[in-house]
Design an enzyme around this catalytic site. Sequence first.
Site, mmCIF file in Angstrom:
data_model
loop_
_atom_site.group_PDB
_atom_site.id
_atom_site.type_symbol
_atom_site.label_atom_id
_atom_site.label_comp_id
_atom_site.label_asym_id
_atom_site.label_seq_id
_atom_site.Cartn_x
_atom_site.Cartn_y
_atom_site.Cartn_z
ATOM 1 N N GLU A 9 0.832 -1.212 0.000
ATOM 2 C CA GLU A 9 0.000 0.000 0.000
ATOM 3 C C GLU A 9 0.867 1.262 0.000
ATOM 4 O OE1 GLU A 9 -2.817 -0.155 3.230
ATOM 5 O OE2 GLU A 9 -4.142 -1.540 2.154
ATOM 6 N N GLU A 35 -6.331 -7.119 -1.015
ATOM 7 C CA GLU A 35 -6.687 -6.923 0.398
ATOM 8 C C GLU A 35 -8.005 -6.180 0.490
ATOM 9 O OE1 GLU A 35 -3.572 -5.437 3.040
ATOM 10 O OE2 GLU A 35 -5.091 -4.291 4.128
#
Length: 356
Positions: free
Chosen positions: A196, A283
């Site tokens: 991320e 995710e």
Amino acid sequence: MKKKRIVVLLTLLIISIFTIFIFNNNLKTHENINNKNSQDAIKNNKDENFNEEIKEVEKTNLVSYNGWLNIENNTLVNENHEKIMLKGMSTHGIQWYGNLANYSMIKSLRDEWNSNLFRVAMYTEQNGYIENKELKQKLIEIVDNVIKLDMYVIIDWHILSDGDPLIHKEEAKEFFDEISNRYKDYPNVIYEICNEPNGNITWDDNIKPYAIEVIDVIRKNSKNSIIIVGTGTWSQDIDKVSNNKIDDDLVMYALHFYSGTHTEWLRERALNVLNEIPIFVSEWGVSDLSGNNGVYLDEAEKWVNFMNENNISWANWSLSNKDESSALLLPNSDITEIKDEYLSQSGHFIKKAMLE
């Protein structure tokens, strides 16, 4: 008489030498066959009791049927050019919850939930790999178990607090060189090279330059593996990618969401680029972006429908017993197999989503 005896002795000697030669040659052939059988068993990614173990699970869901994955029309396909959708769980950080990612637990997900994917989240910071190099051995242990279970596995270089992937670029290149060489012959393995990216970074200046260098390292060892690249703002800025894609036909782009925070606006963003780039939801959770609060099941249901309709593969966060709403298990439950009585509200929802 003496000459005759010599001839007999020579004849016996020749016969003995010939017999020894034949015996050794047969022995060598037998060893080669055994070695080949052993190698074939490894390449088939099957544990010893494979046929007995898989009863309820749909075998066409697994690696032995699907083989090396490819991307066609921006969606995942198998070696037979059939669409495939991967569904599975992600660990939480293996420095905290790695004990739950054991063989029995992953086997339960495969056999009882029809899961064909497992994601191993190896944090880089927060007492992760950068400070704690022995985590690599834990990751290898988990990956090897997933391979034995004939499932696909994501090796996740889990940047988070270190929002710019360039910070640990050299460590990433060293890690992925070793790991991609180790697993170069395994179609099971998918590489997620920056979880991320976040903070004051951009796709053009930070993420893509990092990705090109790391992908080059992986491709020297593995030409055929799927690679997932994170996008900006905690893997939400997929719209920033389509005009400056990476020149690699086996790269997918990460989209992450939490149903309490990311709603219709992010689905619209994804829908707008589905025809331009391949998306992998590596995710997602039923909580808000913190991993807690909620759960937001109505919005999560909309997301599940969206992914099913568009053949978007996913990994849910997380296989943990942490006291937070995105955890699959009830707080502090210490189990080795998935049982309904140990599931959180999130866990019950994810089981249903996995079986759809």
